[in-house]
Design a protein around this motif. Sequence first.
Motif, mmCIF file in Angstrom:
data_model
loop_
_atom_site.group_PDB
_atom_site.id
_atom_site.type_symbol
_atom_site.label_atom_id
_atom_site.label_comp_id
_atom_site.label_asym_id
_atom_site.label_seq_id
_atom_site.Cartn_x
_atom_site.Cartn_y
_atom_site.Cartn_z
ATOM 1 N N HIS A 195 -38.669 51.241 -53.482
ATOM 2 C CA HIS A 195 -38.516 50.056 -54.130
ATOM 3 C C HIS A 195 -39.354 48.795 -53.621
ATOM 4 O O HIS A 195 -39.877 48.371 -54.957
ATOM 5 N N THR A 196 -39.709 48.533 -52.619
ATOM 6 C CA THR A 196 -40.713 47.719 -52.130
ATOM 7 C C THR A 196 -42.133 48.091 -52.778
ATOM 8 O O THR A 196 -42.904 46.994 -53.286
ATOM 9 N N MET A 197 -42.390 49.365 -52.634
ATOM 10 C CA MET A 197 -43.764 49.649 -52.939
ATOM 11 C C MET A 197 -43.969 49.490 -54.768
ATOM 12 O O MET A 197 -44.985 48.825 -55.449
ATOM 13 N N ILE A 198 -42.819 49.866 -55.502
ATOM 14 C CA ILE A 198 -43.002 49.794 -56.866
ATOM 15 C C ILE A 198 -42.875 48.302 -57.237
ATOM 16 O O ILE A 198 -43.515 47.922 -58.167
ATOM 17 N N ASN A 199 -42.099 47.502 -56.621
ATOM 18 C CA ASN A 199 -41.950 46.051 -56.936
ATOM 19 C C ASN A 199 -43.458 45.393 -56.671
ATOM 20 O O ASN A 199 -43.862 44.481 -57.484
ATOM 21 N N SER A 200 -44.182 45.915 -55.578
ATOM 22 C CA SER A 200 -45.439 45.316 -55.531
ATOM 23 C C SER A 200 -46.622 45.593 -56.343
ATOM 24 O O SER A 200 -47.650 44.942 -56.591
ATOM 25 N N TYR A 201 -46.259 46.692 -57.350
ATOM 26 C CA TYR A 201 -47.198 46.977 -58.445
ATOM 27 C C TYR A 201 -47.128 46.152 -59.686
ATOM 28 O O TYR A 201 -47.941 46.230 -60.406
ATOM 29 N N ARG A 202 -45.797 45.451 -59.852
ATOM 30 C CA ARG A 202 -45.501 44.769 -60.937
ATOM 31 C C ARG A 202 -46.753 43.680 -61.007
ATOM 32 O O ARG A 202 -47.276 43.112 -60.261
ATOM 33 N N PRO A 203 -47.111 43.784 -62.416
ATOM 34 C CA PRO A 203 -48.045 42.693 -62.791
ATOM 35 C C PRO A 203 -47.606 40.935 -62.336
ATOM 36 O O PRO A 203 -46.760 40.755 -62.543
ATOM 37 N N ASP A 223 -49.243 54.949 -49.874
ATOM 38 C CA ASP A 223 -50.338 54.012 -50.441
ATOM 39 C C ASP A 223 -50.812 53.138 -49.129
ATOM 40 O O ASP A 223 -50.176 53.143 -48.209
ATOM 41 N N ILE A 224 -51.962 52.532 -49.507
ATOM 42 C CA ILE A 224 -52.401 51.611 -48.608
ATOM 43 C C ILE A 224 -52.310 50.512 -49.531
ATOM 44 O O ILE A 224 -53.236 50.336 -50.346
ATOM 45 N N ALA A 225 -51.720 49.608 -49.347
ATOM 46 C CA ALA A 225 -51.499 48.256 -50.077
ATOM 47 C C ALA A 225 -52.717 47.501 -49.858
ATOM 48 O O ALA A 225 -53.590 47.368 -48.757
ATOM 49 N N PRO A 226 -53.360 46.872 -50.762
ATOM 50 C CA PRO A 226 -54.520 46.145 -50.662
ATOM 51 C C PRO A 226 -54.510 44.991 -49.718
ATOM 52 O O PRO A 226 -53.432 44.414 -49.631
ATOM 53 N N GLN A 227 -55.295 44.793 -48.984
ATOM 54 C CA GLN A 227 -55.323 43.592 -47.768
ATOM 55 C C GLN A 227 -54.283 43.914 -46.880
ATOM 56 O O GLN A 227 -53.864 42.830 -46.203
ATOM 57 N N VAL A 228 -53.981 45.210 -46.619
ATOM 58 C CA VAL A 228 -53.038 45.518 -45.608
ATOM 59 C C VAL A 228 -53.617 46.790 -44.878
ATOM 60 O O VAL A 228 -54.383 47.570 -45.330
ATOM 61 N N ASP A 229 -53.560 46.637 -43.510
ATOM 62 C CA ASP A 229 -54.056 47.616 -42.671
ATOM 63 C C ASP A 229 -53.294 48.857 -42.168
ATOM 64 O O ASP A 229 -53.765 49.621 -41.272
ATOM 65 N N SER A 230 -52.182 48.980 -42.916
ATOM 66 C CA SER A 230 -51.283 50.215 -42.521
ATOM 67 C C SER A 230 -50.802 50.714 -44.039
ATOM 68 O O SER A 230 -50.934 50.204 -44.929
ATOM 69 N N HIS A 240 -51.718 49.093 -57.944
ATOM 70 C CA HIS A 240 -53.172 48.205 -57.486
ATOM 71 C C HIS A 240 -53.837 49.137 -56.358
ATOM 72 O O HIS A 240 -54.902 48.760 -56.193
ATOM 73 N N SER A 241 -53.241 50.244 -56.106
ATOM 74 C CA SER A 241 -54.156 51.034 -55.102
ATOM 75 C C SER A 241 -53.638 52.382 -55.387
ATOM 76 O O SER A 241 -52.862 52.840 -56.194
ATOM 77 N N ASN A 242 -54.304 53.500 -54.651
ATOM 78 C CA ASN A 242 -54.012 54.734 -55.082
ATOM 79 C C ASN A 242 -52.783 55.086 -54.292
ATOM 80 O O ASN A 242 -52.768 54.675 -53.208
ATOM 81 N N VAL A 243 -51.821 55.830 -54.991
ATOM 82 C CA VAL A 243 -50.498 56.248 -54.448
ATOM 83 C C VAL A 243 -50.698 57.783 -54.542
ATOM 84 O O VAL A 243 -50.503 58.131 -55.648
ATOM 85 N N SER A 244 -50.720 58.572 -53.484
ATOM 86 C CA SER A 244 -50.894 60.078 -53.243
ATOM 87 C C SER A 244 -49.478 60.470 -53.285
ATOM 88 O O SER A 244 -48.466 59.923 -52.693
ATOM 89 N N VAL A 245 -49.341 61.677 -53.922
ATOM 90 C CA VAL A 245 -47.883 62.287 -53.845
ATOM 91 C C VAL A 245 -47.698 63.398 -53.552
ATOM 92 O O VAL A 245 -48.594 64.354 -53.621
ATOM 93 N N PHE A 246 -46.803 63.713 -52.592
ATOM 94 C CA PHE A 246 -46.737 64.951 -51.676
ATOM 95 C C PHE A 246 -45.404 65.281 -52.091
ATOM 96 O O PHE A 246 -44.424 64.666 -52.076
ATOM 97 N N GLU A 247 -45.107 66.761 -51.943
ATOM 98 C CA GLU A 247 -43.882 67.462 -51.933
ATOM 99 C C GLU A 247 -43.401 67.215 -50.596
ATOM 100 O O GLU A 247 -44.080 67.585 -49.555
ATOM 101 N N HIS A 248 -42.010 66.891 -50.466
ATOM 102 C CA HIS A 248 -41.594 66.515 -49.162
ATOM 103 C C HIS A 248 -41.460 67.416 -48.135
ATOM 104 O O HIS A 248 -41.999 67.267 -46.736
#
Length: 116
Positions: free
Chosen positions: A108-116, A66-73, A21-29
């Motif tokens: 896991h939390t992030m991926i679960n939040s993207y479920r339709p 990511d920055i989740a929708p309607q979340v300030d962090s 639902h938002s941009n998820v930027s991917v970085f090499e650790h």
Amino acid sequence: MTTTDASNSMEKRMQPRWVPHSNVSVFEHHSKEYLGLMVDCSDGGMMISTYDAVPAGTRIKLDLIDIAPQVDSRRTGHCEVEVIWSDKITPSLYGTGCRVHHPDDMLHTMINSYRP
């Protein structure tokens, strides 16, 4: 890998994918180098848009932010991925299909939040 090979790999997926639902930027650790954006994901895999082809079989430790929708962090998840395929999707971008290994709780939390 040819487009046909990539299509066949996608047709063999065991799990449905969904779009974040938002941009998820991917970085090499370790290097913190920006690799691209997550295009879609499932519990066991993801596709990342990258500027360069990544050889199949490559294993990379990732930070996904990511920055989740309607979340300030922002949220940061971590995992290791194994590249399954990489295919040119535009003149300047590659689609890179990955199998996810060792996701942390936040991913896991992030991926679960993207479920339709």
